[in-house]
Design a protein around this motif. Sequence first.
Motif, PDB file in Angstrom:
ATOM      1  N   UNK A   1       3.074   0.649   3.751  1.00 16.44           N
ATOM      2  CA  UNK A   1       2.405   1.946   3.782  1.00 16.44           C
ATOM      3  C   UNK A   1       1.182   1.879   4.694  1.00 16.44           C
ATOM      4  N   UNK A   2       0.977   2.954   5.448  1.00 17.59           N
ATOM      5  CA  UNK A   2      -0.241   3.144   6.223  1.00 17.59           C
ATOM      6  C   UNK A   2      -0.967   4.360   5.673  1.00 17.59           C
ATOM      7  N   UNK A   3      -2.303   4.253   5.574  1.00 16.86           N
ATOM      8  CA  UNK A   3      -3.137   5.366   5.132  1.00 16.86           C
ATOM      9  C   UNK A   3      -4.281   5.525   6.133  1.00 16.86           C
ATOM     10  N   UNK A   4      -4.360   6.704   6.750  1.00 19.78           N
ATOM     11  CA  UNK A   4      -5.458   7.032   7.662  1.00 19.78           C
ATOM     12  C   UNK A   4      -6.518   7.784   6.863  1.00 19.78           C
ATOM     13  N   UNK A   5      -7.778   7.385   7.026  1.00 20.61           N
ATOM     14  CA  UNK A   5      -8.878   8.081   6.361  1.00 20.61           C
ATOM     15  C   UNK A   5      -9.915   8.480   7.404  1.00 20.61           C
TER      16      UNK A   5
ATOM     17  N   UNK B   1     -13.701   6.611  10.725  1.00 24.57           N
ATOM     18  CA  UNK B   1     -12.243   6.701  10.839  1.00 24.57           C
ATOM     19  C   UNK B   1     -11.663   5.300  10.776  1.00 24.57           C
ATOM     20  N   UNK B   2     -10.602   5.166   9.967  1.00 23.84           N
ATOM     21  CA  UNK B   2      -9.980   3.851   9.819  1.00 23.84           C
ATOM     22  C   UNK B   2      -8.591   4.013   9.221  1.00 23.84           C
ATOM     23  N   UNK B   3      -7.790   2.957   9.382  1.00 25.05           N
ATOM     24  CA  UNK B   3      -6.433   2.931   8.840  1.00 25.05           C
ATOM     25  C   UNK B   3      -6.305   1.724   7.916  1.00 25.05           C
ATOM     26  N   UNK B   4      -5.769   1.977   6.728  1.00 29.07           N
ATOM     27  CA  UNK B   4      -5.419   0.914   5.791  1.00 29.07           C
ATOM     28  C   UNK B   4      -3.941   0.603   5.938  1.00 29.07           C
ATOM     29  N   UNK B   5      -3.611  -0.680   5.982  1.00 31.81           N
ATOM     30  CA  UNK B   5      -2.222  -1.127   6.047  1.00 31.81           C
ATOM     31  C   UNK B   5      -1.971  -1.969   4.802  1.00 31.81           C
ATOM     32  N   UNK B   6      -0.900  -1.622   4.081  1.00 35.01           N
ATOM     33  CA  UNK B   6      -0.610  -2.381   2.871  1.00 35.01           C
ATOM     34  C   UNK B   6       0.708  -1.980   2.242  1.00 35.01           C
TER      35      UNK B   6
ATOM     36  N   UNK C   1      -2.007   2.169  -7.232  1.00 32.67           N
ATOM     37  CA  UNK C   1      -0.906   2.714  -6.433  1.00 32.67           C
ATOM     38  C   UNK C   1      -0.816   2.133  -5.028  1.00 32.67           C
ATOM     39  N   UNK C   2      -1.834   1.369  -4.572  1.00 33.22           N
ATOM     40  CA  UNK C   2      -1.835   0.854  -3.201  1.00 33.22           C
ATOM     41  C   UNK C   2      -2.791  -0.328  -3.079  1.00 33.22           C
ATOM     42  N   UNK C   3      -2.346  -1.336  -2.343  1.00 35.27           N
ATOM     43  CA  UNK C   3      -3.194  -2.474  -1.988  1.00 35.27           C
ATOM     44  C   UNK C   3      -3.093  -2.663  -0.483  1.00 35.27           C
ATOM     45  N   UNK C   4      -4.247  -2.760   0.190  1.00 36.00           N
ATOM     46  CA  UNK C   4      -4.183  -2.912   1.630  1.00 36.00           C
ATOM     47  C   UNK C   4      -5.504  -3.294   2.251  1.00 36.00           C
ATOM     48  N   UNK C   5      -5.452  -3.514   3.573  1.00 35.31           N
ATOM     49  CA  UNK C   5      -6.629  -3.893   4.339  1.00 35.31           C
ATOM     50  C   UNK C   5      -6.843  -2.903   5.481  1.00 35.31           C
ATOM     51  N   UNK C   6      -8.096  -2.800   5.915  1.00 32.68           N
ATOM     52  CA  UNK C   6      -8.433  -1.958   7.053  1.00 32.68           C
ATOM     53  C   UNK C   6      -8.027  -2.712   8.321  1.00 32.68           C
ATOM     54  N   UNK C   7      -7.208  -2.067   9.155  1.00 30.55           N
ATOM     55  CA  UNK C   7      -6.796  -2.717  10.391  1.00 30.55           C
ATOM     56  C   UNK C   7      -7.942  -2.661  11.396  1.00 30.55           C
ATOM     57  N   UNK C   8      -7.860  -3.491  12.419  1.00 32.14           N
ATOM     58  CA  UNK C   8      -8.899  -3.539  13.455  1.00 32.14           C
ATOM     59  C   UNK C   8      -9.104  -2.151  14.050  1.00 32.14           C
TER      60      UNK C   8
END
Length: 135
Positions: free
Chosen positions: A76-80, A63-68, A37-44
Amino acid sequence: MEKLFEINVHITGFNQVKSPEMTVNFISFDGYCDTPFFKGTIIEGGVDTQKFETGKDGTLSARYILKGKDNKDKDTFIFIENNGICKPDGTVTTVPCIITDNEKLRPIFAGKLSGKVVGVDTPEHDRIIIEIYKD
């Protein structure tokens, strides 16, 4: 339990402060995930703060954010936020909180989530996998 993520993490920095009562590790990282459902990378800016107090289990707060893109090619952005416990045997379990700007993915992250950190055997010891499950 249903596995939602396997996030491949590459450790990019490590700092430590020690006192007689406590050790604090500050670990920066990047990485990526590839799910149906999602492909992305962890932003700086991904960071994990670990605290080890003498005689107690360690704690972590990452804490990190995935952008993809989602599976419909929508940005899409996903905060974890992953809070967890580090046991003396090396077992690390977490309780993730996930926030996304993608309304179609929000229901996937609703409800109780759990996670664990899995070591990856590399000569550099600079990789881990974060697994996140829907309970």
